[in-house]
Design a protein around this motif. Sequence first.
Motif, PDB file in Angstrom:
ATOM      1  N   THR A  43      -6.835   7.219   1.133  1.00  0.00           N
ATOM      2  CA  THR A  43      -5.686   7.035   0.244  1.00  0.00           C
ATOM      3  C   THR A  43      -4.412   6.822   1.040  1.00  0.00           C
ATOM      4  O   THR A  43      -3.611   5.937   0.722  1.00  0.00           O
ATOM      5  CB  THR A  43      -5.540   8.245  -0.705  1.00  0.00           C
ATOM      6  OG1 THR A  43      -6.751   8.409  -1.436  1.00  0.00           O
ATOM      7  CG2 THR A  43      -4.392   8.067  -1.669  1.00  0.00           C
ATOM      8  N   LEU A  44      -4.217   7.610   2.094  1.00  0.00           N
ATOM      9  CA  LEU A  44      -3.026   7.454   2.931  1.00  0.00           C
ATOM     10  C   LEU A  44      -2.993   6.083   3.608  1.00  0.00           C
ATOM     11  O   LEU A  44      -1.941   5.447   3.696  1.00  0.00           O
ATOM     12  CB  LEU A  44      -2.955   8.572   3.981  1.00  0.00           C
ATOM     13  CG  LEU A  44      -2.662   9.971   3.432  1.00  0.00           C
ATOM     14  CD1 LEU A  44      -2.783  11.021   4.536  1.00  0.00           C
ATOM     15  CD2 LEU A  44      -1.288  10.027   2.795  1.00  0.00           C
ATOM     16  N   LEU A  45      -4.139   5.613   4.076  1.00  0.00           N
ATOM     17  CA  LEU A  45      -4.208   4.280   4.680  1.00  0.00           C
ATOM     18  C   LEU A  45      -3.860   3.198   3.660  1.00  0.00           C
ATOM     19  O   LEU A  45      -3.129   2.248   3.958  1.00  0.00           O
ATOM     20  CB  LEU A  45      -5.595   4.029   5.280  1.00  0.00           C
ATOM     21  CG  LEU A  45      -5.900   4.755   6.579  1.00  0.00           C
ATOM     22  CD1 LEU A  45      -7.374   4.573   6.964  1.00  0.00           C
ATOM     23  CD2 LEU A  45      -5.002   4.271   7.695  1.00  0.00           C
ATOM     24  N   ALA A  46      -4.384   3.347   2.458  1.00  0.00           N
ATOM     25  CA  ALA A  46      -4.108   2.360   1.403  1.00  0.00           C
ATOM     26  C   ALA A  46      -2.627   2.378   1.013  1.00  0.00           C
ATOM     27  O   ALA A  46      -2.016   1.317   0.812  1.00  0.00           O
ATOM     28  CB  ALA A  46      -4.981   2.637   0.184  1.00  0.00           C
ATOM     29  N   ILE A  47      -2.035   3.553   0.946  1.00  0.00           N
ATOM     30  CA  ILE A  47      -0.607   3.669   0.604  1.00  0.00           C
ATOM     31  C   ILE A  47       0.244   3.023   1.690  1.00  0.00           C
ATOM     32  O   ILE A  47       1.149   2.237   1.396  1.00  0.00           O
ATOM     33  CB  ILE A  47      -0.210   5.141   0.388  1.00  0.00           C
ATOM     34  CG1 ILE A  47      -0.860   5.675  -0.890  1.00  0.00           C
ATOM     35  CG2 ILE A  47       1.308   5.304   0.338  1.00  0.00           C
ATOM     36  CD1 ILE A  47      -0.789   7.183  -1.048  1.00  0.00           C
ATOM     37  N   CYS A  48      -0.044   3.320   2.946  1.00  0.00           N
ATOM     38  CA  CYS A  48       0.722   2.729   4.059  1.00  0.00           C
ATOM     39  C   CYS A  48       0.562   1.209   4.086  1.00  0.00           C
ATOM     40  O   CYS A  48       1.522   0.488   4.354  1.00  0.00           O
ATOM     41  CB  CYS A  48       0.293   3.335   5.390  1.00  0.00           C
ATOM     42  SG  CYS A  48       0.862   5.030   5.593  1.00  0.00           S
ATOM     43  N   THR A  49      -0.641   0.737   3.803  1.00  0.00           N
ATOM     44  CA  THR A  49      -0.872  -0.707   3.767  1.00  0.00           C
ATOM     45  C   THR A  49      -0.035  -1.345   2.669  1.00  0.00           C
ATOM     46  O   THR A  49       0.634  -2.363   2.888  1.00  0.00           O
ATOM     47  CB  THR A  49      -2.370  -1.009   3.538  1.00  0.00           C
ATOM     48  OG1 THR A  49      -3.113  -0.466   4.621  1.00  0.00           O
ATOM     49  CG2 THR A  49      -2.625  -2.498   3.433  1.00  0.00           C
ATOM     50  N   SER A  50      -0.029  -0.726   1.502  1.00  0.00           N
ATOM     51  CA  SER A  50       0.694  -1.279   0.358  1.00  0.00           C
ATOM     52  C   SER A  50       2.204  -1.225   0.541  1.00  0.00           C
ATOM     53  O   SER A  50       2.906  -2.198   0.273  1.00  0.00           O
ATOM     54  CB  SER A  50       0.290  -0.530  -0.911  1.00  0.00           C
ATOM     55  OG  SER A  50       0.984  -1.002  -2.024  1.00  0.00           O
ATOM     56  N   VAL A  51       2.712  -0.103   1.002  1.00  0.00           N
ATOM     57  CA  VAL A  51       4.159   0.108   1.062  1.00  0.00           C
ATOM     58  C   VAL A  51       4.789  -0.470   2.333  1.00  0.00           C
ATOM     59  O   VAL A  51       5.916  -0.950   2.285  1.00  0.00           O
ATOM     60  CB  VAL A  51       4.480   1.621   0.944  1.00  0.00           C
ATOM     61  CG1 VAL A  51       5.931   1.922   1.199  1.00  0.00           C
ATOM     62  CG2 VAL A  51       4.071   2.139  -0.417  1.00  0.00           C
ATOM     63  N   LEU A  52       4.059  -0.457   3.443  1.00  0.00           N
ATOM     64  CA  LEU A  52       4.635  -0.906   4.713  1.00  0.00           C
ATOM     65  C   LEU A  52       4.036  -2.202   5.247  1.00  0.00           C
ATOM     66  O   LEU A  52       4.759  -3.155   5.522  1.00  0.00           O
ATOM     67  CB  LEU A  52       4.457   0.188   5.779  1.00  0.00           C
ATOM     68  CG  LEU A  52       5.202   1.489   5.543  1.00  0.00           C
ATOM     69  CD1 LEU A  52       4.807   2.532   6.577  1.00  0.00           C
ATOM     70  CD2 LEU A  52       6.702   1.258   5.596  1.00  0.00           C
ATOM     71  N   LEU A  53       2.719  -2.220   5.420  1.00  0.00           N
ATOM     72  CA  LEU A  53       2.086  -3.339   6.106  1.00  0.00           C
ATOM     73  C   LEU A  53       2.227  -4.666   5.362  1.00  0.00           C
ATOM     74  O   LEU A  53       2.640  -5.673   5.951  1.00  0.00           O
ATOM     75  CB  LEU A  53       0.603  -3.033   6.372  1.00  0.00           C
ATOM     76  CG  LEU A  53      -0.150  -4.092   7.159  1.00  0.00           C
ATOM     77  CD1 LEU A  53       0.454  -4.284   8.542  1.00  0.00           C
ATOM     78  CD2 LEU A  53      -1.622  -3.730   7.266  1.00  0.00           C
ATOM     79  N   VAL A  54       1.903  -4.686   4.087  1.00  0.00           N
ATOM     80  CA  VAL A  54       1.964  -5.947   3.328  1.00  0.00           C
ATOM     81  C   VAL A  54       3.384  -6.521   3.307  1.00  0.00           C
ATOM     82  O   VAL A  54       3.575  -7.697   3.627  1.00  0.00           O
ATOM     83  CB  VAL A  54       1.374  -5.784   1.909  1.00  0.00           C
ATOM     84  CG1 VAL A  54       1.592  -7.025   1.076  1.00  0.00           C
ATOM     85  CG2 VAL A  54      -0.118  -5.458   1.995  1.00  0.00           C
ATOM     86  N   PRO A  55       4.420  -5.726   2.985  1.00  0.00           N
ATOM     87  CA  PRO A  55       5.774  -6.300   3.041  1.00  0.00           C
ATOM     88  C   PRO A  55       6.163  -6.773   4.452  1.00  0.00           C
ATOM     89  O   PRO A  55       6.782  -7.825   4.614  1.00  0.00           O
ATOM     90  CB  PRO A  55       6.680  -5.155   2.579  1.00  0.00           C
ATOM     91  CG  PRO A  55       5.798  -4.292   1.761  1.00  0.00           C
ATOM     92  CD  PRO A  55       4.441  -4.387   2.396  1.00  0.00           C
ATOM     93  N   LEU A  56       5.779  -6.013   5.474  1.00  0.00           N
ATOM     94  CA  LEU A  56       6.106  -6.415   6.847  1.00  0.00           C
ATOM     95  C   LEU A  56       5.420  -7.717   7.245  1.00  0.00           C
ATOM     96  O   LEU A  56       5.979  -8.517   8.002  1.00  0.00           O
ATOM     97  CB  LEU A  56       5.741  -5.307   7.830  1.00  0.00           C
ATOM     98  CG  LEU A  56       6.637  -4.068   7.811  1.00  0.00           C
ATOM     99  CD1 LEU A  56       6.082  -2.984   8.730  1.00  0.00           C
ATOM    100  CD2 LEU A  56       8.071  -4.416   8.184  1.00  0.00           C
TER     101      LEU A  56
END
Length: 185
Positions: A43-56
């Motif tokens: 869940t933490l990996l998915a949240i970081c991907t959604s909130v940080l990685l994809v926009p970056l």
Amino acid sequence: ELWKPLLETRSLRSGIVFVVMWAMGVTLRPDAIQKSLSKPLPTLLAICTSVLLVPLLTLPTLLWLPDRLFGGLFVTAIVPCTLASASVWTRNAGGNDSVAMMTTVVTNLACVAVVPIGIMLVLSSQVEVDVVSQIPKLFTIVVLPLVLAQFVRRMGADRWADRNQSRLSLLAQCGMLVMVTFGAA
């Protein structure tokens, strides 16, 4: 031109988002949340991907896309997905439904601050964002319906929501499609 007044009605758009979020929230089972909390890494990996990685990942396109296209891409990347779409795709792929549910709830709750701040930081040269006024608006149409939906579940609507999960998911998906159509029009 005929539909312009309808498309510009903020209360209609906000109402649709409110209903979509409520329909998502009322079908969210508390045991799914507990399951995700017991093994938080996915869940933490998915949240970081959604909130940080994809926009970056959209930032390099700033170099070659016109401002308006980049702005649209960035907004699309920073806005979280809904439970209806995330759960449908996760179930179809045979994935962990509790991770999809928890990720979506957390990212939707966080979007109240993440989206206005992200847009302000990245798109400030293109658009003026009043973060202070956006946060209460997003709270009203994102957090409030989720909280009300969980309250309704706890007051005895849990069996009704579980029995009607596919109908409520369809309602949420129709609401999302209406919003996409409004955006495209």
